[in-house]
Design a protein around this motif. Structure first.
Motif: not given
Length: 199
Positions: A141-152
């Motif tokens: 993930l990029p450093r701009t990723a959201t918590a939702t991105d992290a969970r996915a």
């Protein structure tokens, strides 16, 4: 076409896509080659190793390392797969694991491996106490990723690396070595305070 011919054809297509910088298309081609079930362990090891290179090119270092586990189970003496796994592990910040692979390459007489093993151990020594792998690299993930991105991203990795899901060559070894990195990374990137402290 025989399964082996299909696998070789998909390998060639993957190599062409990789050379053009289309890492996702290359990974898809190598995956199709593996799906052909050629029953040639050496060819399957090469397909896994090549797909690892494509995953690394796309920034998916955990997937790259997992494919190298598969390649090495199929061909334990495959130095390129071990070197590629060391690179993937170093990109994740898993310096101790990278150093172990580089030590094995040193024992096999691979030039430059001893120097790189020393660098990996130095990087491990410089890491903050208790620090694990780079959570952004683990989850691709990029450093701009959201918590939702992290969970996915965590869910995607869990489907491949969770001990209950890890099958095929090297699956159990990859799960044992790598899966623990994913929940730690997801936990950190979904906790605003922990993420701020890390960043």
């Amino acid at each position: 076409m025989s399964p082996r011919s299909i696998a070789l054809d998909r390998k060639s297509a993957g190599n062409a896509a990789y050379a053009s910088g289309d890492y996702d298309r290359a990974a898809d081609a190598y995956t199709a080659g593996l799906a052909a079930r050629s029953d040639d362990a050496s060819l399957d090891a090469v397909l896994h190793c090549n797909r690892a290179a494509a995953f690394a090119g796309a920034g998916r270092h955990l997937d790259a390392a997992a494919d190298c586990f598969a390649a090495l189970e199929l061909d334990p003496g495959y130095a390129k797969a071990r070197a590629r796994r060391a690179d993937a592990l170093a990109s994740l910040g898993a310096w101790g694991l990278a150093a172990a692979d580089l030590d094995a390459l040193t024992r096999a007489g691979v030039p430059g491996a001893a120097t790189r093993a020393g660098e990996a151990r130095a990087a491990a020594a410089l890491a903050p106490a208790g620090a694990a792998a780079d959570p952004y690299a683990v989850l691709a993930l990029p450093r701009t990723a959201t918590a939702t991105d992290a969970r996915a991203s965590f869910r995607r990795l869990a489907l491949r690396l969770h001990p209950d899901k890890a099958t095929g060559p090297g699956g159990a070894a990859a799960s044992a070595a790598l899966f623990g990195l994913a929940p730690d990374a997801a936990s950190l990137l979904t906790d605003p305070a922990a993420r701020r402290a890390h960043d």
